[in-house]
Design an enzyme around this catalytic site. Structure first.
Site, PDB file in Angstrom:
ATOM      1  N   GLN A  91      -2.506  -3.512  13.783  1.00  0.00           N
ATOM      2  CA  GLN A  91      -3.952  -3.469  13.600  1.00  0.00           C
ATOM      3  C   GLN A  91      -4.478  -4.822  13.160  1.00  0.00           C
ATOM      4  OE1 GLN A  91      -4.166  -0.296  10.665  1.00  0.00           O
ATOM      5  NE2 GLN A  91      -4.421  -1.738   8.998  1.00  0.00           N
ATOM      6  N   ASP A 117       0.851  -1.178   0.000  1.00  0.00           N
ATOM      7  CA  ASP A 117       0.000   0.000   0.000  1.00  0.00           C
ATOM      8  C   ASP A 117       0.894   1.237   0.000  1.00  0.00           C
ATOM      9  OD1 ASP A 117      -1.770   2.031   0.526  1.00  0.00           O
ATOM     10  OD2 ASP A 117      -2.389   1.290   2.489  1.00  0.00           O
ATOM     11  N   ASP A 171     -13.566   6.709   7.450  1.00  0.00           N
ATOM     12  CA  ASP A 171     -12.831   6.529   8.700  1.00  0.00           C
ATOM     13  C   ASP A 171     -13.796   6.590   9.877  1.00  0.00           C
ATOM     14  OD1 ASP A 171     -10.455   6.433   7.297  1.00  0.00           O
ATOM     15  OD2 ASP A 171      -9.873   8.507   7.743  1.00  0.00           O
ATOM     16  N   GLU A 220      -8.882   8.308  15.471  1.00  0.00           N
ATOM     17  CA  GLU A 220      -9.306   7.401  14.397  1.00  0.00           C
ATOM     18  C   GLU A 220      -9.020   5.965  14.827  1.00  0.00           C
ATOM     19  OE1 GLU A 220      -7.638   5.888  10.156  1.00  0.00           O
ATOM     20  OE2 GLU A 220      -7.583   8.070  10.461  1.00  0.00           O
TER      21      GLU A 220
END
Length: 336
Positions: free
Chosen positions: A125, A56, A237, A250
């Protein structure tokens, strides 16, 4: 955002109690989110070959940590920034069916990150991805999935309160939805981050939708998004207002992934048409990959949110500047 030191900060838990709470939150949350979204845990890479196009590129300016290895001469290996594209490829490779999905523990290094209370060069995450039908690529599907994730986070608040009542940070009861264009229309004089702070404080929890494309007035995107995984019309988000730091936090970035049509359009808008020749992109454009929805949920940030911590370094081990460590120590912020 620069370093914020809350007045009269009390961490509530000792370091050892915090570590026990981190383990409890991580183990409980991943079990509950996997049941809610029908996800199976899968192993995932920490690094990929640059030539695959699987990494990414985030906002397009961050540089991945890279290296070479003796076993693959001539190849550049990159530590992942996220697994957004790898997950979609894995769903096909491992034979996942309709409405089945996977999640994995994603660990990344983002060396260009600006460090503050929320941001570290170490990213941990839960990355997840789920197969959907093409006709399910809708805002309704996106909102339904956001509400499912919010429900699990809200349930985790009650679970944590039961074990650590003195430490839990209370969350709102529902999530509000708004688009980036609606935010610009409401506060055209504010920067995007200031708009997010305003709306998060107003509602407590908000999902900001449609990130990546240019807004009408500023002719700039609300925030950067790579053009080859999220559909910019069907992403967003998940933000919470975080009282200890008087700002939004966030917790998740997610979205319905690009179709063949939307990826071509977004690559053109991003002046990145050359990516169409990369292996992942060829598979997608040839219709060889499933339609999916997916995202990431910050592990350390979720622990920080639920436990009312003032700094992400209280719930993860990373590296910090000496002056930041000194300021935190003086304020009773226990950096791991």
């Amino acid at each position: 955002m620069s370093l914020v030191i809350p007045r009269d900060y009390d961490p509530k838990l000792s370091i050892r109690e915090t570590e026990a709470a981190i383990r409890y939150i991580r183990e409980t949350f991943q079990d509950e989110i996997s049941q809610e979204l029908n996800l199976q845990r899968m192993s995932a890479p920490m690094f990929v070959e640059k030539s695959t196009g699987l990494n990414d590129n985030l906002n397009g300016i961050e540089q991945p940590v890279s290296f070479t290895m003796a076993g693959l001469p001539g190849e550049t290996i990159e530590v992942v920034h996220s697994l957004a594209k790898w997950k979609r490829y894995a769903l096909k490779r491992y034979g996942f069916g309709m409405h089945e999905g996977l999640y994995t523990n994603m660990n990344a290094i983002r060396k260009d990150e600006e460090l503050d209370n929320y941001h570290s060069i170490y990213v941990d995450q839960w990355d997840w991805e789920k197969v959907i039908a093409k006709e399910e690529r809708t805002e309704e599907t996106l909102k339904r999935t956001v509400r499912q994730i919010f429900k699990v986070i809200k349930h985790m608040e009650h679970e944590v309160w039961y074990k650590y009542p003195q430490a839990v940070h209370h969350l709102p009861d529902q999530v509000h939805f708004i688009t980036t264009q609606e935010l610009e229309d409401r506060w055209p004089e504010l920067a995007p981050l200031e708009r997010e702070n305003r709306i998060a404080k107003e509602y407590g929890a908000v999902f900001v939708m449609q990130i990546g494309g240019k807004l009408r007035q500023s002719q700039e995107p609300h925030d950067g998004r790579a053009p080859d995984y999220d559909d910019w019309e069907l992403n967003g988000d998940l933000l919470f207002w975080y009282e200890p730091l008087q700002s939004r936090i966030e917790i998740s970035s997610m979205g319905i992934r690009v179709s063949e049509e939307s990826m071509r359009k977004q690559l053109k808008l991003a002046h990145a048409e050359e990516r169409e020749d990369l292996p992942f992109h060829k598979m997608l454009l040839n219709g060889e990959l499933p339609y999916t929805i997916g995202g990431g949920i910050g592990q350390s940030r979720l622990c920080m949110l639920l436990l009312g911590k003032a700094h992400i370094g209280e719930v993860q081990a990373s590296l910090w500047p000496e002056d930041m460590l000194a300021q935190c120590a003086a304020a009773g912020i226990q950096i791991l």
